[in-house]
Structures are given as structure tokens and as C-alpha cells.
Design a protein around this motif. Sequence first.
Motif, PDB file in Angstrom:
ATOM      1  N   THR A  49       0.834  -1.204   0.000  1.00 54.08           N
ATOM      2  CA  THR A  49       0.000   0.000   0.000  1.00 54.08           C
ATOM      3  C   THR A  49       0.864   1.247   0.000  1.00 54.08           C
ATOM      4  OG1 THR A  49      -1.804  -1.128   1.158  1.00 54.08           O
ATOM      5  CG2 THR A  49      -1.761   1.277   1.283  1.00 54.08           C
ATOM      6  N   LEU A  50       1.933   1.235   0.793  1.00 56.36           N
ATOM      7  CA  LEU A  50       2.842   2.379   0.837  1.00 56.36           C
ATOM      8  C   LEU A  50       3.501   2.589  -0.522  1.00 56.36           C
ATOM      9  CD1 LEU A  50       4.293   4.598   2.370  1.00 56.36           C
ATOM     10  CD2 LEU A  50       5.920   2.899   3.223  1.00 56.36           C
ATOM     11  N   LEU A  51       3.926   1.516  -1.163  1.00 61.71           N
ATOM     12  CA  LEU A  51       4.532   1.634  -2.489  1.00 61.71           C
ATOM     13  C   LEU A  51       3.520   2.183  -3.492  1.00 61.71           C
ATOM     14  CD1 LEU A  51       6.987  -0.653  -4.273  1.00 61.71           C
ATOM     15  CD2 LEU A  51       4.793  -0.238  -5.385  1.00 61.71           C
ATOM     16  N   ASN A  52       2.274   1.711  -3.426  1.00 62.49           N
ATOM     17  CA  ASN A  52       1.248   2.203  -4.346  1.00 62.49           C
ATOM     18  C   ASN A  52       0.991   3.692  -4.157  1.00 62.49           C
ATOM     19  OD1 ASN A  52       0.892  -0.311  -5.518  1.00 62.49           O
ATOM     20  ND2 ASN A  52      -0.837  -0.859  -4.220  1.00 62.49           N
ATOM     21  N   LEU A  53       1.047   4.151  -2.915  1.00 57.36           N
ATOM     22  CA  LEU A  53       0.881   5.578  -2.659  1.00 57.36           C
ATOM     23  C   LEU A  53       2.030   6.377  -3.264  1.00 57.36           C
ATOM     24  CD1 LEU A  53      -0.354   5.542   1.050  1.00 57.36           C
ATOM     25  CD2 LEU A  53      -1.651   6.334  -0.923  1.00 57.36           C
ATOM     26  N   MET A  54       3.257   5.904  -3.057  1.00 53.75           N
ATOM     27  CA  MET A  54       4.417   6.614  -3.600  1.00 53.75           C
ATOM     28  C   MET A  54       4.398   6.628  -5.118  1.00 53.75           C
ATOM     29  SD  MET A  54       7.668   5.775  -1.136  1.00 53.75           S
ATOM     30  CE  MET A  54       7.434   4.016  -0.973  1.00 53.75           C
ATOM     31  N   GLY A  55       3.856   5.555  -5.735  1.00 57.56           N
ATOM     32  CA  GLY A  55       3.809   5.460  -7.188  1.00 57.56           C
ATOM     33  C   GLY A  55       2.566   6.052  -7.811  1.00 57.56           C
ATOM     34  N   LEU A  56       1.782   6.806  -7.011  1.00 58.20           N
ATOM     35  CA  LEU A  56       0.572   7.481  -7.502  1.00 58.20           C
ATOM     36  C   LEU A  56      -0.483   6.514  -8.015  1.00 58.20           C
ATOM     37  CD1 LEU A  56       2.254  10.475  -9.391  1.00 58.20           C
ATOM     38  CD2 LEU A  56       1.258  10.481  -7.089  1.00 58.20           C
ATOM     39  N   ARG A  80      -2.111  12.308 -12.803  1.00 56.86           N
ATOM     40  CA  ARG A  80      -1.431  11.276 -12.024  1.00 56.86           C
ATOM     41  C   ARG A  80      -0.878  10.188 -12.950  1.00 56.86           C
ATOM     42  NH1 ARG A  80      -2.747  11.377  -6.535  1.00 56.86           N
ATOM     43  NH2 ARG A  80      -2.362   9.148  -6.323  1.00 56.86           N
ATOM     44  N   ALA A  81      -1.683   9.794 -13.934  1.00 58.53           N
ATOM     45  CA  ALA A  81      -1.245   8.759 -14.869  1.00 58.53           C
ATOM     46  C   ALA A  81      -0.041   9.232 -15.684  1.00 58.53           C
ATOM     47  CB  ALA A  81      -2.393   8.373 -15.792  1.00 58.53           C
ATOM     48  N   ARG A  82      -0.045  10.476 -16.098  1.00 59.73           N
ATOM     49  CA  ARG A  82       1.072  10.996 -16.878  1.00 59.73           C
ATOM     50  C   ARG A  82       2.344  11.058 -16.048  1.00 59.73           C
ATOM     51  NH1 ARG A  82      -0.430  16.359 -20.095  1.00 59.73           N
ATOM     52  NH2 ARG A  82       1.738  16.015 -20.758  1.00 59.73           N
ATOM     53  N   LEU A  83       2.230  11.535 -14.806  1.00 56.49           N
ATOM     54  CA  LEU A  83       3.394  11.578 -13.922  1.00 56.49           C
ATOM     55  C   LEU A  83       3.912  10.174 -13.628  1.00 56.49           C
ATOM     56  CD1 LEU A  83       2.329  14.307 -11.330  1.00 56.49           C
ATOM     57  CD2 LEU A  83       4.223  14.457 -12.965  1.00 56.49           C
ATOM     58  N   ARG A  84       2.989   9.255 -13.419  1.00 53.48           N
ATOM     59  CA  ARG A  84       3.362   7.869 -13.119  1.00 53.48           C
ATOM     60  C   ARG A  84       4.086   7.233 -14.306  1.00 53.48           C
ATOM     61  NH1 ARG A  84      -1.316   6.524 -11.441  1.00 53.48           N
ATOM     62  NH2 ARG A  84      -2.111   5.582 -13.355  1.00 53.48           N
ATOM     63  N   GLY A  85       3.551   7.430 -15.506  1.00 52.66           N
ATOM     64  CA  GLY A  85       4.159   6.825 -16.682  1.00 52.66           C
ATOM     65  C   GLY A  85       5.521   7.397 -17.016  1.00 52.66           C
ATOM     66  N   ALA A  86       5.696   8.690 -16.781  1.00 52.14           N
ATOM     67  CA  ALA A  86       6.959   9.339 -17.148  1.00 52.14           C
ATOM     68  C   ALA A  86       8.014   9.253 -16.060  1.00 52.14           C
ATOM     69  CB  ALA A  86       6.696  10.804 -17.490  1.00 52.14           C
ATOM     70  N   GLY A  87       7.577   9.221 -14.783  1.00 52.53           N
ATOM     71  CA  GLY A  87       8.546   9.362 -13.706  1.00 52.53           C
ATOM     72  C   GLY A  87       8.801   8.153 -12.841  1.00 52.53           C
ATOM     73  N   PHE A  88       7.977   7.092 -12.978  1.00 49.92           N
ATOM     74  CA  PHE A  88       8.091   5.939 -12.089  1.00 49.92           C
ATOM     75  C   PHE A  88       8.227   4.643 -12.882  1.00 49.92           C
ATOM     76  CE2 PHE A  88       6.016   9.169  -9.615  1.00 49.92           C
ATOM     77  CZ  PHE A  88       6.513   9.010  -8.332  1.00 49.92           C
ATOM     78  N   PRO A 164      12.845   6.343 -15.787  1.00 47.74           N
ATOM     79  CA  PRO A 164      12.133   6.950 -14.658  1.00 47.74           C
ATOM     80  C   PRO A 164      13.086   7.517 -13.618  1.00 47.74           C
ATOM     81  CG  PRO A 164      12.178   4.580 -14.395  1.00 47.74           C
ATOM     82  CD  PRO A 164      12.738   4.868 -15.767  1.00 47.74           C
ATOM     83  N   ARG A 165      12.616   8.525 -12.902  1.00 45.92           N
ATOM     84  CA  ARG A 165      13.405   9.103 -11.813  1.00 45.92           C
ATOM     85  C   ARG A 165      13.320   8.251 -10.561  1.00 45.92           C
ATOM     86  NH1 ARG A 165      12.731  15.252 -10.648  1.00 45.92           N
ATOM     87  NH2 ARG A 165      14.655  14.729  -9.560  1.00 45.92           N
ATOM     88  N   VAL A 166      12.238   7.469 -10.443  1.00 48.28           N
ATOM     89  CA  VAL A 166      12.024   6.639  -9.254  1.00 48.28           C
ATOM     90  C   VAL A 166      11.723   5.210  -9.690  1.00 48.28           C
ATOM     91  CG1 VAL A 166      10.692   6.325  -7.134  1.00 48.28           C
ATOM     92  CG2 VAL A 166      11.051   8.638  -8.045  1.00 48.28           C
ATOM     93  N   ILE A 167      12.463   4.243  -9.116  1.00 44.20           N
ATOM     94  CA  ILE A 167      12.218   2.827  -9.358  1.00 44.20           C
ATOM     95  C   ILE A 167      11.649   2.241  -8.067  1.00 44.20           C
ATOM     96  CG2 ILE A 167      13.211   0.627 -10.084  1.00 44.20           C
ATOM     97  CD1 ILE A 167      15.605   2.256 -11.197  1.00 44.20           C
ATOM     98  N   LEU A 168      10.420   1.735  -8.138  1.00 42.30           N
ATOM     99  CA  LEU A 168       9.744   1.171  -6.972  1.00 42.30           C
ATOM    100  C   LEU A 168       9.698  -0.346  -7.119  1.00 42.30           C
ATOM    101  CD1 LEU A 168       6.761   3.694  -6.717  1.00 42.30           C
ATOM    102  CD2 LEU A 168       8.891   3.715  -5.393  1.00 42.30           C
ATOM    103  N   CYS A 169      10.301  -1.040  -6.175  1.00 41.70           N
ATOM    104  CA  CYS A 169      10.433  -2.503  -6.262  1.00 41.70           C
ATOM    105  C   CYS A 169       9.677  -3.159  -5.114  1.00 41.70           C
ATOM    106  CB  CYS A 169      11.908  -2.907  -6.186  1.00 41.70           C
ATOM    107  SG  CYS A 169      12.944  -2.158  -7.459  1.00 41.70           S
ATOM    108  N   ASP A 170       8.717  -3.992  -5.465  1.00 38.44           N
ATOM    109  CA  ASP A 170       7.915  -4.718  -4.466  1.00 38.44           C
ATOM    110  C   ASP A 170       8.328  -6.188  -4.489  1.00 38.44           C
ATOM    111  OD1 ASP A 170       6.058  -5.593  -2.669  1.00 38.44           O
ATOM    112  OD2 ASP A 170       4.304  -4.887  -3.758  1.00 38.44           O
ATOM    113  N   GLU A 171       9.134  -6.595  -3.517  1.00 34.69           N
ATOM    114  CA  GLU A 171       9.650  -7.961  -3.421  1.00 34.69           C
ATOM    115  C   GLU A 171      10.279  -8.405  -4.752  1.00 34.69           C
ATOM    116  OE1 GLU A 171       9.863  -9.403  -0.679  1.00 34.69           O
ATOM    117  OE2 GLU A 171       8.228  -8.775   0.631  1.00 34.69           O
TER     118      GLU A 171
END
Length: 240
Positions: A49-56, A80-88, A164-171
Amino acid sequence: MSLIDLDGVSRSVILPDGERLEILRGVTFAIDAGEHVSIVGRSGSGKSTLLNLMGLLDTPTEGEYLLEGRPTSGLSQRRRARLRGAGFGFVFQQFNLLPGRTALANVAAPLLYAGGREFWSRRRLAHDMLERVGLGERADTMPEKLSGGEQQRVAIARSLIRRPRVILCDEPTGALDVQTGTEIMDLLDAIAAETGSTLVTITHDTMVAARAHRHYRLDAGVLTPLDRSALDAPRQVVAS
């Protein structure tokens, strides 16, 4: 100014019986550009849930999420979708590759929604990224013909195709053996360092978590800093 800044963020849902379930409770922390941060916790602790929040992908029930100093609470779904697609970029335990499509087509898929040069150059860009993760010769291979480690490399290439500027890794190593998991984390660390990307790793494996610059534990929705010494014991896995 931090790249990601969560201020008193809580997330709750209302259950069918009317009871409120608190998933995150007053989470406050900040991440600077280029940092590698790890978050450990049991299954059900609120990590995803925390990762999903950070990833918009989700929004807080309370508190505020600032991205580069700007509140995200008032953003439209399109923005939000545009920021997510371009930055995460997202890397999950399950590789989520598209069946019936080659490794190249899977990596190029995010660029189908890009514009201009990225769209028209998507196959070349995808092949270059597969080369970067060591799978250039497997570009025309279907996912079911790839090993678990190879599938995760394809998933990483896909997550990085838009730089992306941010890489979010879930397990990210949860479905892999120890050696392959180590190779995948070596690859993620190398690419993040090379591109200056921020890397956030959510894991139950303390050896994976120990690779980060800063460490946190999430327990029953409460986030607390974790000292590196707590992760330096022989390999262990936080109970699920």
C-alpha cells in the motif's frame, strides 16, 4: 528539497461490516533524488500500500504526499497517470509479462503510450534496454521460454524504458533463488547508480534490505527507522 515527502500519511478502508481497517498510520518520511531506501515488514504490514501511494497508484486517506515539493492530493487522474508513466518504474515479485508477446514487445509496451521520437523508436530503445540487462540475444523469445531470472530482467528493462526518476520494487527477488536474486539486485543497484534514479525496495528479506542507504521497518502500518546493524545478521527473512 526532497524528491518524495510523505507527511502524516494514513490509509484506511471500510470493511463490508462497516469496520474501518487502518493500513497505514501517520507515515512521515522523505527520500532524496538518487537514494536507495529499503522498507522491510511482514505480509499484511502495509508495504505494498505504501509503495502504491508513492507510485501514484493510490491516495492517502489522511496526510499529504509531496512530489518534488508539490502536493499530489489535487491531481486529476489523467495528470497522475502521466506523472506515473513518465517518472516511475515498477518492479514486482510477479513479473507480469504479457503472454504471447516477445521479450522485445514486452519491454517496448510502455512506449506505445509515448509520443514523438519515443513512440517511433520504441523497438530500438527496447532492444538497447534488453542489451543493458544482458538479454539482447533473447529479444525474440516468448516469456514462457525464459527462466525466472530472465523474466525479471525483462520486467526491469520494461520498467526502465522511459528512464524513470524513481524505481519502486515490491519484493523484486521474492520469486527467485538466492544467487539469481543477488544478480537482480546487483543489476538494479548498477542501473540506479548509472542513471541517478531513486530506488525504493520493499522486501521481507533483510539481506536485500541491507543493500540500501537507509532502512525502515513497517509494522501494523507504522513506519520506523531501522538501524543497519539489525540487518547485518546471517541471512534471514521477516516472517510472513
